[in-house]
Design an enzyme around this catalytic site. Structure first.
Site, PDB file in Angstrom:
ATOM      1  N   LYS A 144       7.571   2.303  -5.997  1.00 20.05           N
ATOM      2  CA  LYS A 144       7.476   3.610  -6.661  1.00 20.05           C
ATOM      3  C   LYS A 144       6.994   3.450  -8.103  1.00 20.05           C
ATOM      4  N   ALA A 149      -0.778   1.529   9.597  1.00 14.87           N
ATOM      5  CA  ALA A 149      -0.793   2.806   8.848  1.00 14.87           C
ATOM      6  C   ALA A 149       0.602   3.411   8.865  1.00 14.87           C
ATOM      7  N   VAL A 183       4.522   3.536   6.676  1.00 14.23           N
ATOM      8  CA  VAL A 183       4.867   3.999   5.330  1.00 14.23           C
ATOM      9  C   VAL A 183       4.364   3.019   4.270  1.00 14.23           C
ATOM     10  N   VAL A 228      -6.013  -5.537  15.671  1.00 11.34           N
ATOM     11  CA  VAL A 228      -6.514  -6.712  14.947  1.00 11.34           C
ATOM     12  C   VAL A 228      -6.410  -7.935  15.852  1.00 11.34           C
ATOM     13  N   ALA A 287       1.284  -4.961   7.096  1.00 18.11           N
ATOM     14  CA  ALA A 287       2.439  -4.040   6.990  1.00 18.11           C
ATOM     15  C   ALA A 287       2.693  -3.419   8.355  1.00 18.11           C
ATOM     16  N   GLY A 338       5.685  -3.427  10.084  1.00 23.01           N
ATOM     17  CA  GLY A 338       7.101  -3.204  10.361  1.00 23.01           C
ATOM     18  C   GLY A 338       7.968  -4.351   9.863  1.00 23.01           C
ATOM     19  N   ARG A 339       9.274  -4.185  10.021  1.00 27.38           N
ATOM     20  CA  ARG A 339      10.233  -5.182   9.540  1.00 27.38           C
ATOM     21  C   ARG A 339      11.214  -5.506  10.657  1.00 27.38           C
ATOM     22  N   ASP A 375      19.499  -1.993   7.471  1.00 26.74           N
ATOM     23  CA  ASP A 375      18.344  -2.450   8.249  1.00 26.74           C
ATOM     24  C   ASP A 375      18.742  -3.422   9.358  1.00 26.74           C
ATOM     25  N   HIS A 381      11.331  32.350  -9.697  1.00 22.33           N
ATOM     26  CA  HIS A 381       9.877  32.472  -9.850  1.00 22.33           C
ATOM     27  C   HIS A 381       9.480  32.097 -11.271  1.00 22.33           C
TER      28      HIS A 381
HETATM   29  P1  FAD Z   1      18.343  -5.223   2.125  1.00 17.43           P
HETATM   30  O1  FAD Z   1      17.952  -4.309   1.044  1.00 17.43           O
HETATM   31  O2  FAD Z   1      17.272  -5.984   2.819  1.00 17.43           O
HETATM   32  O3  FAD Z   1      19.416  -6.215   1.496  1.00 17.43           O
HETATM   33  C1  FAD Z   1      19.961  -7.264   2.220  1.00 17.43           C
HETATM   34  C2  FAD Z   1      20.300  -8.376   1.263  1.00 17.43           C
HETATM   35  O4  FAD Z   1      21.061  -9.325   1.973  1.00 17.43           O
HETATM   36  C3  FAD Z   1      19.081  -9.134   0.733  1.00 17.43           C
HETATM   37  O5  FAD Z   1      19.033  -9.077  -0.661  1.00 17.43           O
HETATM   38  C4  FAD Z   1      19.262 -10.563   1.222  1.00 17.43           C
HETATM   39  O6  FAD Z   1      18.920 -11.521   0.233  1.00 17.43           O
HETATM   40  C5  FAD Z   1      20.743 -10.621   1.497  1.00 17.43           C
HETATM   41  N1  FAD Z   1      21.102 -11.566   2.553  1.00 17.43           N
HETATM   42  C6  FAD Z   1      20.553 -11.700   3.784  1.00 17.43           C
HETATM   43  N2  FAD Z   1      21.218 -12.625   4.490  1.00 17.43           N
HETATM   44  C7  FAD Z   1      22.186 -13.101   3.694  1.00 17.43           C
HETATM   45  C8  FAD Z   1      23.196 -14.073   3.871  1.00 17.43           C
HETATM   46  N3  FAD Z   1      23.371 -14.730   5.021  1.00 17.43           N
HETATM   47  N4  FAD Z   1      24.020 -14.329   2.823  1.00 17.43           N
HETATM   48  C9  FAD Z   1      23.882 -13.671   1.632  1.00 17.43           C
HETATM   49  N5  FAD Z   1      22.951 -12.731   1.424  1.00 17.43           N
HETATM   50  C10 FAD Z   1      22.112 -12.448   2.450  1.00 17.43           C
HETATM   51  N6  FAD Z   1      13.505   2.788   1.866  1.00 17.43           N
HETATM   52  C11 FAD Z   1      13.704   4.030   1.388  1.00 17.43           C
HETATM   53  O7  FAD Z   1      14.681   4.671   1.758  1.00 17.43           O
HETATM   54  N7  FAD Z   1      12.837   4.601   0.483  1.00 17.43           N
HETATM   55  C12 FAD Z   1      11.748   3.933   0.042  1.00 17.43           C
HETATM   56  O8  FAD Z   1      10.997   4.464  -0.773  1.00 17.43           O
HETATM   57  C13 FAD Z   1      11.511   2.632   0.519  1.00 17.43           C
HETATM   58  N8  FAD Z   1      10.446   1.926   0.091  1.00 17.43           N
HETATM   59  C14 FAD Z   1      10.260   0.653   0.546  1.00 17.43           C
HETATM   60  C15 FAD Z   1       9.136  -0.032   0.106  1.00 17.43           C
HETATM   61  C16 FAD Z   1       8.887  -1.312   0.557  1.00 17.43           C
HETATM   62  C17 FAD Z   1       7.680  -2.055   0.068  1.00 17.43           C
HETATM   63  C18 FAD Z   1       9.814  -1.924   1.457  1.00 17.43           C
HETATM   64  C19 FAD Z   1       9.589  -3.330   1.930  1.00 17.43           C
HETATM   65  C20 FAD Z   1      10.923  -1.254   1.902  1.00 17.43           C
HETATM   66  C21 FAD Z   1      11.153   0.057   1.458  1.00 17.43           C
HETATM   67  N9  FAD Z   1      12.243   0.803   1.892  1.00 17.43           N
HETATM   68  C22 FAD Z   1      12.430   2.073   1.446  1.00 17.43           C
HETATM   69  C23 FAD Z   1      13.212   0.255   2.853  1.00 17.43           C
HETATM   70  C24 FAD Z   1      14.479  -0.214   2.112  1.00 17.43           C
HETATM   71  O9  FAD Z   1      14.122  -1.172   1.151  1.00 17.43           O
HETATM   72  C25 FAD Z   1      15.462  -0.804   3.101  1.00 17.43           C
HETATM   73  O10 FAD Z   1      15.721   0.122   4.122  1.00 17.43           O
HETATM   74  C26 FAD Z   1      16.771  -1.133   2.417  1.00 17.43           C
HETATM   75  O11 FAD Z   1      16.586  -2.069   1.380  1.00 17.43           O
HETATM   76  C27 FAD Z   1      17.779  -1.693   3.418  1.00 17.43           C
HETATM   77  O12 FAD Z   1      18.969  -1.990   2.763  1.00 17.43           O
HETATM   78  P2  FAD Z   1      19.973  -3.105   3.312  1.00 17.43           P
HETATM   79  O13 FAD Z   1      21.088  -3.137   2.351  1.00 17.43           O
HETATM   80  O14 FAD Z   1      20.249  -2.854   4.737  1.00 17.43           O
HETATM   81  O15 FAD Z   1      19.149  -4.468   3.286  1.00 17.43           O
HETATM   82  P1  NAD Z   2       6.230   1.095   9.920  1.00 22.12           P
HETATM   83  O1  NAD Z   2       6.979   0.902  11.167  1.00 22.12           O
HETATM   84  O2  NAD Z   2       6.438   2.313   9.109  1.00 22.12           O
HETATM   85  O3  NAD Z   2       4.665   1.039  10.215  1.00 22.12           O
HETATM   86  C1  NAD Z   2       4.047  -0.052  10.812  1.00 22.12           C
HETATM   87  C2  NAD Z   2       2.752   0.423  11.430  1.00 22.12           C
HETATM   88  O4  NAD Z   2       2.020  -0.709  11.833  1.00 22.12           O
HETATM   89  C3  NAD Z   2       2.959   1.290  12.667  1.00 22.12           C
HETATM   90  O5  NAD Z   2       2.189   2.454  12.563  1.00 22.12           O
HETATM   91  C4  NAD Z   2       2.499   0.393  13.804  1.00 22.12           C
HETATM   92  O6  NAD Z   2       1.934   1.099  14.893  1.00 22.12           O
HETATM   93  C5  NAD Z   2       1.463  -0.472  13.114  1.00 22.12           C
HETATM   94  N1  NAD Z   2       1.243  -1.766  13.749  1.00 22.12           N
HETATM   95  C6  NAD Z   2       2.160  -2.599  14.273  1.00 22.12           C
HETATM   96  N2  NAD Z   2       1.566  -3.724  14.709  1.00 22.12           N
HETATM   97  C7  NAD Z   2       0.239  -3.600  14.450  1.00 22.12           C
HETATM   98  C8  NAD Z   2      -0.884  -4.420  14.637  1.00 22.12           C
HETATM   99  N3  NAD Z   2      -0.760  -5.626  15.202  1.00 22.12           N
HETATM  100  N4  NAD Z   2      -2.088  -3.983  14.236  1.00 22.12           N
HETATM  101  C9  NAD Z   2      -2.215  -2.756  13.645  1.00 22.12           C
HETATM  102  N5  NAD Z   2      -1.173  -1.929  13.436  1.00 22.12           N
HETATM  103  C10 NAD Z   2       0.041  -2.345  13.821  1.00 22.12           C
HETATM  104  O7  NAD Z   2       6.504  -0.229   9.073  1.00 22.12           O
HETATM  105  P2  NAD Z   2       6.143  -0.589   7.570  1.00 22.12           P
HETATM  106  O8  NAD Z   2       5.135   0.336   7.017  1.00 22.12           O
HETATM  107  O9  NAD Z   2       5.869  -2.048   7.596  1.00 22.12           O
HETATM  108  O10 NAD Z   2       7.506  -0.344   6.844  1.00 22.12           O
HETATM  109  C11 NAD Z   2       8.685  -1.079   7.231  1.00 22.12           C
HETATM  110  C12 NAD Z   2       9.916  -0.273   7.014  1.00 22.12           C
HETATM  111  O11 NAD Z   2      10.128  -0.050   5.637  1.00 22.12           O
HETATM  112  C13 NAD Z   2       9.829   1.069   7.693  1.00 22.12           C
HETATM  113  O12 NAD Z   2      10.843   1.131   8.660  1.00 22.12           O
HETATM  114  C14 NAD Z   2      10.063   2.074   6.637  1.00 22.12           C
HETATM  115  O13 NAD Z   2      11.041   2.999   6.999  1.00 22.12           O
HETATM  116  C15 NAD Z   2      10.529   1.283   5.431  1.00 22.12           C
HETATM  117  N6  NAD Z   2       9.838   1.843   4.266  1.00 22.12           N
HETATM  118  C16 NAD Z   2      10.184   3.107   3.872  1.00 22.12           C
HETATM  119  C17 NAD Z   2       9.525   3.694   2.820  1.00 22.12           C
HETATM  120  C18 NAD Z   2       9.893   5.074   2.412  1.00 22.12           C
HETATM  121  O14 NAD Z   2      10.944   5.548   2.817  1.00 22.12           O
HETATM  122  N7  NAD Z   2       9.091   5.755   1.614  1.00 22.12           N
HETATM  123  C19 NAD Z   2       8.502   3.009   2.171  1.00 22.12           C
HETATM  124  C20 NAD Z   2       8.159   1.754   2.605  1.00 22.12           C
HETATM  125  C21 NAD Z   2       8.849   1.176   3.658  1.00 22.12           C
END
Ligand code: FAD
Ligand code: NAD
Length: 477
Positions: A57, A188, A190, A244, A275, A277-278, A318, A450
């Site tokens: 962000k 394509a 998020v 791909v 990008a 998925g995760r 997650d 408004h």
């Molecule tokens: P995490 O945030 O992944 O935290 C888990 C932590 O556990 C990590 O720091 C890791 O180091 C630690 N850990 C793992 N295993 C161990 C272990 N064995 N011992 C000790 N520590 C450990 N979500 C939104 O809602 N809005 C957004 O705008 C948004 N933007 C995003 C943008 C990007 C680029 C990405 C990658 C993700 C985004 N997300 C967004 C998703 C969001 O970041 C995750 O859903 C969120 O962080 C999940 O929280 P969590 O606590 O489950 O796990």
């Molecule tokens: P995503 O699941 O949102 O999108 C992944 C996209 O990749 C899908 O449309 C899928 O069909 C496509 N895909 C998968 N395999 C492919 C391939 N081999 N070739 C081409 N396309 C392929 O996952 P993301 O964008 O990686 O984000 C991961 C997670 O992080 C999401 O679950 C999302 O909720 C979270 N996130 C949230 C925010 C937000 O809330 N604003 C921002 C960033 C990330």
């Protein structure tokens, strides 16, 4: 000496740290184990604060300001000299925002009397947790309850292995030190759309390759269509049904091959973001005899209240089923802590907001029109555009619309969908209304200020019954 705690939380991301804080507020002794080292320093805040929500962000906001300065001010009568970007300064600001927030979480844990152990945690049998510090001896902690919150990591695909700063995942894409002239994005989703937008606004020619033949499959079709149209107009070249087949670095450039209905294609990019998925982080988290089971997709199996298969063990965020969103992780963490403390707790999984922080933002909560129909509702909808909203026009930010989905039998709101300015904030109006079981009429009867963007919410509710004021609606009653 064996340490003991009422609650041990493994993972200090948004799920884990909120769980820890809530448990401490409820009078429990809490240890939070977090192993992350971010830019050389131990860091709380997980993916979200370090390499996710917050840094993305920060770059979205910086790049939006730059783009606005370049394109959007002359018509306001504001002129200035040449605009340039300093990526190093932009990245330094982003890093400072991250530092401020992660430092804040450390302060919150300390202030709540929570012990942060820096290193890795592993759940053993009998609610014992093995702690391996970054430095020092392994120890075992006896826990009253355990909350697993280890989060997720990017999925890697064999056809596009990561290569230094050329083929990167989302973490790498937040660290570019220059603007790639041509940027490829696989996925394509998020991340692809948000980070693709960042670098596109800063000057990259961005091509997004998406395997599915539908854009934003989870979104309401009207919203998905408008989003695709808008982002395409902004310069994102979004190619659907693009599978791909390979990506490799040749002479410092990324060569990508993909297939679609027309056959095999190749593209050359300066950088490529993967990008797609995760996936949940479970490696090293559970001993073989921990008793915690995983589901078929590798997530920790939990019930509707985040209880894992071992009594007294919870899993959140997650690491478990449901959308991978920070706010979902946070609320699950709070719910788990409250259940451990013996309180009643619930989480309404039907109303988890989705936001895509492009410009305009895209957000929704509840059922899409298609989903509501599939679930058997007799659906009515209403839609109203920002184009004729006074505040949006005054701000020169008037793309998009608000759409409501409702049950025509009961008038109950089922879903709210927004593409437009401030959608990520505006959507909470729908959340609150739906949490309170509001009808469309409830919204229609309210007096919205408004001139505000929220008047579009009011008009969209009126439009459900064909009575929006600032539109010629044929249906009248
Ligand atoms: P995490 O945030 O992944 O935290 C888990 C932590 O556990 C990590 O720091 C890791 O180091 C630690 N850990 C793992 N295993 C161990 C272990 N064995 N011992 C000790 N520590 C450990 N979500 C939104 O809602 N809005 C957004 O705008 C948004 N933007 C995003 C943008 C990007 C680029 C990405 C990658 C993700 C985004 N997300 C967004 C998703 C969001 O970041 C995750 O859903 C969120 O962080 C999940 O929280 P969590 O606590 O489950 O796990
Ligand atoms: P995503 O699941 O949102 O999108 C992944 C996209 O990749 C899908 O449309 C899928 O069909 C496509 N895909 C998968 N395999 C492919 C391939 N081999 N070739 C081409 N396309 C392929 O996952 P993301 O964008 O990686 O984000 C991961 C997670 O992080 C999401 O679950 C999302 O909720 C979270 N996130 C949230 C925010 C937000 O809330 N604003 C921002 C960033 C990330």
């Amino acid at each position: 000496m064996t340490q003991k705690a009422d609650v041990v939380v493994i993972g200090g991301g948004p799920g884990g740290y909120e769980a820890a804080i809530r448990a401490a507020q409820l009078g429990l002794s809490v240890i939070c184990i977090e192993r992350r080292i971010h830019k050389g320093k131990p860091a709380l805040g997980g993916t979200c604060l370090n390499v996710g929500c917050i840094p993305s962000k920060a770059l979205l906001d910086s790049s939006h300001k730059y783009h606005d300065l370049k394109a959007g001010y002359a018509k306001h009568g504001i002129q200035f000299g040449e605009v340039s970007i300093d990526i190093a300064a932009m990245q330094a600001r982003k890093d400072k925002v991250v530092d401020t927030l992660t430092g804040g979480i450390a302060g919150l844990l300390k202030g709540n009397g929570i012990t942060w152990l820096q290193g890795s945690g592993k759940l053993l049998a009998g609610k014992r947790v093995e702690f391996t510090p970054h430095e020092g001896e392994i120890e075992v902690i006896e826990a009253g309850s355990v909350i697993l919150a280890s989060g997720s990591k990017p999925i890697e695909i064999p056809v596009a292995p990561l290569v230094d700063d050329l083929i990167v995942d989302s973490t790498g894409a937040l660290e570019f030190t220059s603007v790639p002239a041509r940027l490829g994005v696989i996925g394509a989703g998020v991340i692809g759309l948000e980070l693709g937008s960042v670098w596109s606004r800063l000057g990259s020619e961005v091509v997004v390759l998406e395997a599915l033949d539908v854009f934003l499959a989870a979104a309401d079709r009207a919203i998905a269509k408008e989003t695709q149209k808008t982002l395409t107009k902004q310069g994102l070249d979004i190619r659907l049904s693009a599978r791909v087949t390979g990506a490799k670095v040749v002479d410092g450039k990324v060569h990508v091959t993909y297939q679609d209905a027309a056959g095999e294609h190749s593209e050359v990019f300066d950088r490529l973001i993967v990008a797609v998925g995760r996936r949940p982080v479970t490696a090293g988290l559970l001993s073989v005899d921990s008793g915690v089971s995983l589901d078929e997709r590798g997530f920790v199996h939990v019930d509707g209240q985040c209880r894992a298969s071992v009594p007294g063990v919870y899993a959140i965020g997650d690491l478990v089923r449901g959308p991978m969103l920070a706010h979902k992780a946070m609320e699950e963490g709070v719910m788990a802590a409250e259940l451990i403390a013996g309180h009643h707790a619930r989480f309404n999984y039907d109303l988890v907001i989705s936001v895509i922080y492009t410009h305009p933002e895209v957000a929704w909560v509840g059922l899409s029109e298609e989903r509501a129909k599939a679930e058997g509702f007799d659906v009515k909808t209403g839609q109203f555009a920002f184009a004729v909203n006074g505040r949006a026009l005054a701000a020169d930010d008037n793309a998009g619309f608000v759409k409501f989905v409702a049950d025509s039998k009961t008038d109950r709101l089922l879903g709210m969908h927004v593409i437009g300015p401030g959608a990520g904030d505006m959507i909470h109006q729908g959340l609150i209304a739906m949490e309170f079981g509001a009808s469309v009429e409830d919204l229609q009867l309210m007096c919205f200020a408004h001139p505000t963007l929220s008047e579009v919410v009011h008009e969209a509710a009126l439009a459900v019954d064909g009575r929006a004021i600032h539109a010629i609606q044929r249906k009248r009653k």
